[in-house]
Motif scaffolding. Structure first.
Motif, short mmCIF file in Angstrom:
data_model
loop_
_atom_site.label_atom_id
_atom_site.label_comp_id
_atom_site.label_asym_id
_atom_site.label_seq_id
_atom_site.Cartn_x
_atom_site.Cartn_y
_atom_site.Cartn_z
N VAL A 145 -54.27 -83.20 -26.66
CA VAL A 145 -53.83 -81.55 -27.13
C VAL A 145 -53.85 -81.33 -25.76
CG1 VAL A 145 -55.40 -81.27 -28.98
CG2 VAL A 145 -56.48 -80.91 -27.11
N VAL A 196 -50.39 -80.66 -30.63
CA VAL A 196 -51.33 -81.28 -30.23
C VAL A 196 -50.76 -83.05 -30.38
CG1 VAL A 196 -51.87 -83.16 -31.99
CG2 VAL A 196 -52.53 -80.43 -32.03
N VAL A 213 -52.34 -89.21 -32.95
CA VAL A 213 -52.63 -87.62 -32.17
C VAL A 213 -53.60 -88.82 -30.73
CG1 VAL A 213 -54.82 -86.52 -31.89
CG2 VAL A 213 -53.04 -86.31 -33.94
N LEU A 226 -47.35 -79.38 -36.58
CA LEU A 226 -47.13 -80.47 -36.94
C LEU A 226 -46.71 -81.01 -38.29
CD1 LEU A 226 -51.77 -80.22 -36.56
CD2 LEU A 226 -49.65 -81.56 -34.89
N ALA A 279 -55.07 -86.52 -36.64
CA ALA A 279 -54.79 -84.94 -36.68
C ALA A 279 -55.27 -84.43 -38.74
CB ALA A 279 -53.48 -84.52 -37.20
N ALA A 289 -57.52 -84.53 -33.94
CA ALA A 289 -57.89 -83.19 -33.17
C ALA A 289 -57.86 -82.61 -34.80
CB ALA A 289 -56.86 -82.59 -32.48
N ILE A 310 -49.43 -88.73 -39.93
CA ILE A 310 -50.06 -87.58 -38.27
C ILE A 310 -51.57 -88.44 -38.72
CG2 ILE A 310 -50.31 -86.77 -36.02
CD1 ILE A 310 -48.25 -84.50 -37.32
N ARG A 319 -48.91 -86.52 -29.13
CA ARG A 319 -48.52 -87.38 -30.24
C ARG A 319 -47.87 -89.06 -30.03
NH1 ARG A 319 -47.23 -82.24 -32.22
NH2 ARG A 319 -45.63 -83.04 -33.96
#
Length: 416
Positions: A237, A227, A234, A264, A372, A249, A369, A229
């Motif tokens: 992907v 993923v 995010v 993550l 996410a 995501a 995050i 970032r």
């Protein structure tokens, strides 16, 4: 909804597809990404029961004393590939720490909020999608030799009662009048109404996914690498060597969610409960309703042109081939449960249930995050809890507050 987003959903089983449906209904753009295709994994091979009452985890008090005997008996539904034991031990140690009454009560309450109204959750999910035809309201019965055998499970039934479940009891002639397909050796049933089953789980999820695509969603067949970032947000992907832009995501890849979750910052103690099914194709008689045959710990579900037997827990990791003994045990148990039934052919399947060590799914936003999210770890109740999980995730992504305490499922409990 205040903002239209593009959301990548990683994993196209029942949880991922349910999330896509609910997000699309909120007006978002969705991209489903899966290495194989919709419902090519556990969502294809599950037992098909909307088992709302299945809130009692395996880790009940007394399991520690029973497990060794079960592993050494070919007639018990617990198997282990012994070479895998060293790798299994760290997860198993954490798992077995929950074999106490207080943890079982806590786990059951958490599961009840996800699966307790599954039939209505599926009706709401499938409405207008074309998948409704696979959804059948039904009873769900637990079958015992006799009342004494049933009373051995008092602990679990008391937990169900405390979580709002009710049932009636069919004994002797009353049970066989309800469904004459079963052996006279089964003389007692606990019958729960307001349950249901899916007559072809794989095609059901494929139809839901087709509805998502027909309404503008994209499906990409690819392996997810990471993923992407930027500044804690995010932005995409990475899959198949390219970056797919998105605003959020969602990791819904079942047992294969573990490595991505660790990237993550969420380290979930996750293990595969290898599950088996045996289908009896074109049987001479069909059970009236799905049942759990308690003596063999297997489910028998009437499906489209076949009876699906599902159950068995085997620990052996992701790479080992299927074992023969679980299939033989289900075949033996089927002949004992409905001795007068014949069938034309059989279909065998093995898949991987995602089992977190605390038996509670991982659902919610990833700490630190923005954009996410995760939804995986439903053990053997993924089909049952998929629609509710997807709806909760859609609400969270939209910034709405679910009417469920999400803290018990939060990925933050496994944050590194």
């Amino acid at each position: 909804m205040t903002e239209k987003k593009t959301i990548a959903i990683i994993g196209a089983g029942i949880v991922g597809v349910s999330t896509a449906v609910w997000l699309q209904r909120d007006g978002h753009n969705v991209i489903l990404i899966d290495k194989a295709g919709p419902a090519e994994g556990t969502s294809h091979g599950n037992g098909g029961v909307l088992a709302s009452c299945s809130i009692v985890p395996v880790t009940v008090p007394g399991l520690l004393g029973k497990a060794p005997k079960m592993l050494l008996s070919p007639s018990q539904p617990l198997f282990l590939k012994w070479r895998y034991l060293p790798k299994l031990l760290p997860w198993l140690w954490k798992y077995l720490r929950h074999t106490n009454a207080a943890d079982v009560e806590r786990i059951a309450a958490a599961l009840s909020s996800i699966v307790g109204d599954s039939l209505n959750d599926h009706k709401a999910l499938a409405a207008g999608t074309g998948a409704e035809k696979w959804l059948v309201p039904s009873d769900y019965l637990f079958l015992y030799r006799d009342r004494a055998h049933f009373e051995e499970d008092t602990f679990g039934w008391d937990i169900r009662r405390r979580n709002g479940f009710q049932w009636d009891e069919l004994e002797g002639h009353a049970f066989h009048e309800y469904d004459p397909v079963y052996s006279q050796g089964i003389g007692f049933a606990a019958r729960l109404s307001d349950h249901g089953h899916i007559t072809d789980p794989g095609r059901y999820v494929k139809d839901l996914a087709a509805h998502v695509e027909a309404n503008g969603g994209r499906f990409i067949r690819a392996n997810i690498e990471d993923v992407v970032r930027e500044n804690g947000h995010v932005t995409g992907v990475r899959a198949g060597g390219e970056t797919i832009a998105c605003d959020a995501a969602v990791v819904t890849a079942g047992i294969w969610s573990g490595p991505l979750a660790r990237r993550l910052g969420v380290s979930v103690p996750l293990e595969s409960e290898r599950g088996y099914h045996l289908e009896l194709v074109e049987p001479s008689a069909m059970p009236r309703s799905p049942v759990m045959v308690v003596s063999g710990k297997f489910v028998a579900t009437p499906m489209d042109g076949r009876i699906r037997l599902a159950g068995i827990v085997e620990f052996g990791g992701l790479d080992a081939p299927p074992s023969r003994a679980p299939f033989e045990l289900m075949r033996k148990n089927a002949r004992a449960a409905f001795p007068g039934v014949t069938w034309k052919e059989e279909v065998e399947w093995m898949g991987h249930r995602p089992a977190p060590a605390d038996s509670i799914p991982v659902i919610g936003d990833v700490p630190g995050i923005k954009g996410a999210y995760m939804g995986f770890g439903h053990h053997h109740i993924g089909l049952t809890g998929g629609p509710k999980t997807g709806r909760l995730l859609a609400q969270m992504i939209a910034g709405r507050t679910p009417n469920v305490d999400m803290s018990v499922y939060a990925p933050s409990r496994y944050a590194k």
